[in-house]
Write a protein that holds these residues in place. Structure first.
Motif, PDB file in Angstrom:
ATOM      1  N   PRO A 162      47.155  36.426  40.102  1.00  0.00           N
ATOM      2  CA  PRO A 162      45.993  35.760  39.982  1.00  0.00           C
ATOM      3  C   PRO A 162      46.051  33.998  39.485  1.00  0.00           C
ATOM      4  CG  PRO A 162      46.233  37.824  38.614  1.00  0.00           C
ATOM      5  CD  PRO A 162      47.659  37.303  39.181  1.00  0.00           C
ATOM      6  N   ALA A 163      44.854  33.369  39.653  1.00  0.00           N
ATOM      7  CA  ALA A 163      44.818  32.184  39.360  1.00  0.00           C
ATOM      8  C   ALA A 163      45.046  32.008  37.764  1.00  0.00           C
ATOM      9  CB  ALA A 163      43.610  31.403  39.981  1.00  0.00           C
ATOM     10  N   ASP A 164      44.424  32.967  37.037  1.00  0.00           N
ATOM     11  CA  ASP A 164      44.300  32.700  35.581  1.00  0.00           C
ATOM     12  C   ASP A 164      44.417  34.297  35.042  1.00  0.00           C
ATOM     13  OD1 ASP A 164      41.586  33.621  35.495  1.00  0.00           O
ATOM     14  OD2 ASP A 164      40.953  31.702  36.127  1.00  0.00           O
ATOM     15  N   SER A 166      41.677  35.993  33.737  1.00  0.00           N
ATOM     16  CA  SER A 166      40.455  36.697  33.613  1.00  0.00           C
ATOM     17  C   SER A 166      40.416  37.871  34.524  1.00  0.00           C
ATOM     18  CB  SER A 166      39.479  35.647  34.010  1.00  0.00           C
ATOM     19  OG  SER A 166      39.635  35.136  35.512  1.00  0.00           O
ATOM     20  N   ALA A 169      39.759  36.746  38.200  1.00  0.00           N
ATOM     21  CA  ALA A 169      40.623  36.190  39.031  1.00  0.00           C
ATOM     22  C   ALA A 169      41.525  37.536  39.340  1.00  0.00           C
ATOM     23  CB  ALA A 169      41.463  35.347  38.213  1.00  0.00           C
ATOM     24  N   GLU A 170      41.706  38.504  38.473  1.00  0.00           N
ATOM     25  CA  GLU A 170      42.642  39.649  38.655  1.00  0.00           C
ATOM     26  C   GLU A 170      42.067  40.446  39.939  1.00  0.00           C
ATOM     27  OE1 GLU A 170      43.054  42.104  35.389  1.00  0.00           O
ATOM     28  OE2 GLU A 170      44.647  40.984  34.551  1.00  0.00           O
ATOM     29  N   LYS A 172      39.963  39.260  42.498  1.00  0.00           N
ATOM     30  CA  LYS A 172      40.144  38.383  43.444  1.00  0.00           C
ATOM     31  C   LYS A 172      41.644  38.463  44.008  1.00  0.00           C
ATOM     32  CE  LYS A 172      39.390  33.838  45.450  1.00  0.00           C
ATOM     33  NZ  LYS A 172      40.669  33.469  45.899  1.00  0.00           N
ATOM     34  N   ALA A 173      42.559  38.613  43.298  1.00  0.00           N
ATOM     35  CA  ALA A 173      43.880  38.697  43.516  1.00  0.00           C
ATOM     36  C   ALA A 173      44.092  40.167  44.239  1.00  0.00           C
ATOM     37  CB  ALA A 173      44.908  38.354  42.596  1.00  0.00           C
TER      38      ALA A 173
END
Length: 192
Positions: A162-164, A166, A169-170, A172-173
């Motif tokens: 993930p990008a970060d 949050s 973000a998880e 989205k990944a």
């Protein structure tokens, strides 16, 4: 005698007021999203995605995370918008539609038209973040032709960072990992 019930009522009213002041935050609700893909060339394909199997530990409204080798964690206030198996089935159908040749139609097994030439059968073995946040998708799939013939079972282990840290973000990944899986499934489909 009248004082005792009155003081109990006052205490009860005070407790109820205190509980109301300590209300929990509203849950945050998440959904997987289809990822754009590069359409393959060739003849259009008509396919369906059969009901997806997910492990029982993921079959819950809360988002599950690994907090160690043998420990799973859930946050009561971070939830899926629909059952994970249904969401994976729906989003995988959308992802495949974006990747198959123009004119292809992919449906979920709940919307079968009877014209499907292929059915994707998917069993997810794992689809959750590691303790460090890395998303891991382990899955097996096979393509079944209209007459019931089955191809060999394929497997994949896909990791996405993930990008970060949050939850958004998880998720989205996780969507990106499912898009990667759709790339692998779509590759041999037009040749069938």
């Amino acid at each position: 005698m009248c004082r005792l019930p009155l003081s109990r009522s006052a205490v009860l009213a005070g407790l109820l007021a205190a509980l109301a002041a300590c209300s929990s935050p509203p849950p945050r609700v998440y959904t997987l999203a289809a990822m754009p893909g590069t359409p393959l060339g060739g003849r259009p394909v008509t396919a369906s995605v059969a009901a997806v199997e997910v492990p029982k530990y993921l079959d819950r409204p809360q988002i599950v995370r690994r907090s160690g080798t043998v420990e799973l964690g859930v946050n009561e206030f971070e939830r899926w918008g629909e059952p994970l198996a249904n969401m994976v089935q729906r989003v995988l159908a959308e992802d495949l539609t974006a990747r198959l040749p123009a004119g292809s139609v992919v449906t979920t097994s709940r919307t079968l038209s009877g014209d499907e030439t292929l059915t994707v059968e998917l069993a997810v073995g794992r689809f959750d973040p590691e303790a460090d946040g890395t998303i891991v998708l382990e899955a097996q799939w096979r393509l079944r032709g209209k007459v019931g013939s089955r191809a060999a079972t394929e497997t994949a282990r896909i990791s996405r960072r993930p990008a970060d840290q949050s939850t958004a973000a998880e998720v989205k990944a996780m969507s990106e990992a499912l898009g990667d899986l759709a790339d692998r499934i779509a590759g041999p489909m037009p040749a069938r």
